[in-house]
Scaffold this active site. Structure first.
Site, short mmCIF file in Angstrom:
data_model
loop_
_atom_site.label_atom_id
_atom_site.label_comp_id
_atom_site.label_asym_id
_atom_site.label_seq_id
_atom_site.Cartn_x
_atom_site.Cartn_y
_atom_site.Cartn_z
N HIS A 1 -59.61 29.92 3.68
CA HIS A 1 -59.71 28.38 4.48
C HIS A 1 -60.37 29.35 6.09
CE1 HIS A 1 -56.71 26.61 1.75
NE2 HIS A 1 -56.62 27.67 0.69
N TYR B 1 -45.70 28.66 2.44
CA TYR B 1 -45.59 29.38 2.16
C TYR B 1 -45.98 31.19 2.60
CZ TYR B 1 -50.56 29.02 0.30
OH TYR B 1 -51.83 28.65 0.09
N GLU B 2 -46.78 30.36 3.89
CA GLU B 2 -47.48 31.42 5.04
C GLU B 2 -46.06 31.89 5.18
OE1 GLU B 2 -51.28 30.41 6.33
OE2 GLU B 2 -49.95 28.24 5.36
N ALA C 1 -55.49 21.18 -4.17
CA ALA C 1 -55.55 21.39 -6.03
C ALA C 1 -54.35 21.58 -6.30
CB ALA C 1 -56.10 22.80 -5.82
N MET D 1 -48.12 23.25 -3.37
CA MET D 1 -48.10 24.15 -2.94
C MET D 1 -47.83 23.05 -1.21
SD MET D 1 -48.66 27.84 -4.48
CE MET D 1 -48.74 27.51 -5.76
N ASN E 1 -55.75 23.52 -12.82
CA ASN E 1 -55.48 23.82 -14.07
C ASN E 1 -54.20 22.80 -14.35
OD1 ASN E 1 -54.43 24.68 -11.08
ND2 ASN E 1 -52.62 25.14 -13.00
N HIS F 1 -55.69 32.12 -9.41
CA HIS F 1 -56.24 31.88 -7.83
C HIS F 1 -57.46 31.59 -8.15
CE1 HIS F 1 -56.80 29.72 -4.29
NE2 HIS F 1 -57.29 30.60 -3.22
N1 HPA Z 1 -49.06 25.11 -9.62
C1 HPA Z 1 -49.15 24.76 -8.38
N2 HPA Z 1 -50.00 24.97 -7.46
C2 HPA Z 1 -50.83 25.04 -7.68
C3 HPA Z 1 -51.07 24.73 -9.37
C4 HPA Z 1 -50.34 24.62 -9.73
O1 HPA Z 1 -50.17 25.15 -10.96
N3 HPA Z 1 -52.66 24.83 -8.91
C5 HPA Z 1 -53.26 24.60 -7.65
N4 HPA Z 1 -52.52 24.60 -6.78
#
Ligand code: HPA
Length: 275
Positions: free
Chosen positions: A62, A86-87, A114, A212, A236, A248
């Site tokens: 990033h 989360y950081e 994402a 997140m 995903n 990741h």
């Molecule tokens: N969970 C949470 N955050 C994410 C995910 C996930 O499956 N995929 C990409 N960011």
């Protein structure tokens, strides 16, 4: 003065000293979109480290900077690299950049991310337009003394994602031949991915995707009256929905695979927003 507001104003002042540009639209780039800002007509950039008091991002991959420029004729400010809860930052820091972009003049904001697909009809590589969100998994970004300068104490959240902007996103996706999905995004803290039980819970709550970020930013933007739209790249299937473990790398690979389409969608949306 309230400490959160004081810090925000220090950052605003610091940016204004460096940049004389009034953006109409703010854009936050999620995974896979990081280099979008390199492709626009850049007027100026400001690294987060140059901004007094700014929470600097620690996530690999990033970049941390604001990019000011034009997408077609629309003046934009782009956040290249966001700040995540989360950081370890307090929520007020996580949403500081969103508020800052609003105070620089952006009345509209496009949030991207994402996300894991919770809805059984989604597959990796799909795009989901946010119609609503669930922030129950994270503390509210508005906890603490209310920043009266920005908005009211108890802001309405019945239309966080503007119906008008949703229509623009639908039209743009259709024009590009994108099979746009729609749904509810649930934010969890991360950095761990969720458990299968948490995903079943999210589905029972009405979520279609999990991630997140984003929902807290949308909440802060709504508080200050910005018009919001959100788009997730489903990278995903969420935990427990496939035999694969989550990682990741997979998230990044999917995001990269569809990045070109994602960018075309964002460009189309922002161009329309400026019309
Ligand atoms: N969970 C949470 N955050 C994410 C995910 C996930 O499956 N995929 C990409 N960011």
């Amino acid at each position: 003065m309230n400490l959160v507001y004081e810090k925000l104003m220090t950052c605003v002042k610091s940016v204004k000293e460096k940049v004389d540009f009034c953006p109409e639209v703010a854009l936050i780039l999620g995974s896979g979109l990081g280099d979008y800002a390199d492709e626009i007509e850049i007027v100026q950039t400001v690294d987060y480290t140059e901004i007094e008091g700014f929470p600097t991002s620690t996530v690999a991959g990033h970049k941390g900077r604001f990019v000011f420029g034009y997408v077609d004729k629309t003046p934009v400010v782009i956040m290249q690299g966001r700040v995540h809860f989360y950081e370890g930052y307090p929520m007020s820091d996580v949403v500081l950049p969103t508020r800052l972009m609003g105070l620089l003049g952006a009345k509209k904001i496009v949030l991207t991310n994402a996300a894991g697909g919770v809805n059984f009809d989604f597959k990796p590589g799909d795009f989901m337009m946010l119609t609503d969100h669930i922030t129950t998994g994270v503390p509210s970004a508005l906890i603490g003394a209310n920043l009266d300068e920005l908005g009211v104490r108890f802001p309405d959240m019945s239309e966080v994602y503007s119906k008008r902007m949703q229509e623009i996103v639908r039209t743009t996706a259709k024009e590009l031949g994108i099979d746009l999905k729609e749904g509810v995004y649930a934010q969890f803290t991360g950095p761990n991915y969720e458990t299968p039980a948490e995903i079943r819970m999210a589905r029972a709550w009405g979520a279609d995707a999990v991630g997140m970020s984003t929902a807290c930013e949308a909440m802060a933007a709504r508080h200050m009256g910005m018009e919001i739209c959100g788009i997730s790249c489903i990278t995903n299937l969420a935990a427990g929905m496939s035999k694969e473990e989550l990682n990741h790398k997979e998230v990044q690979e999917t995001a990269d695979r569809v990045a070109k389409q994602f960018k075309a969608l964002i460009t189309g949306i922002i161009t329309r927003l400026g019309e």
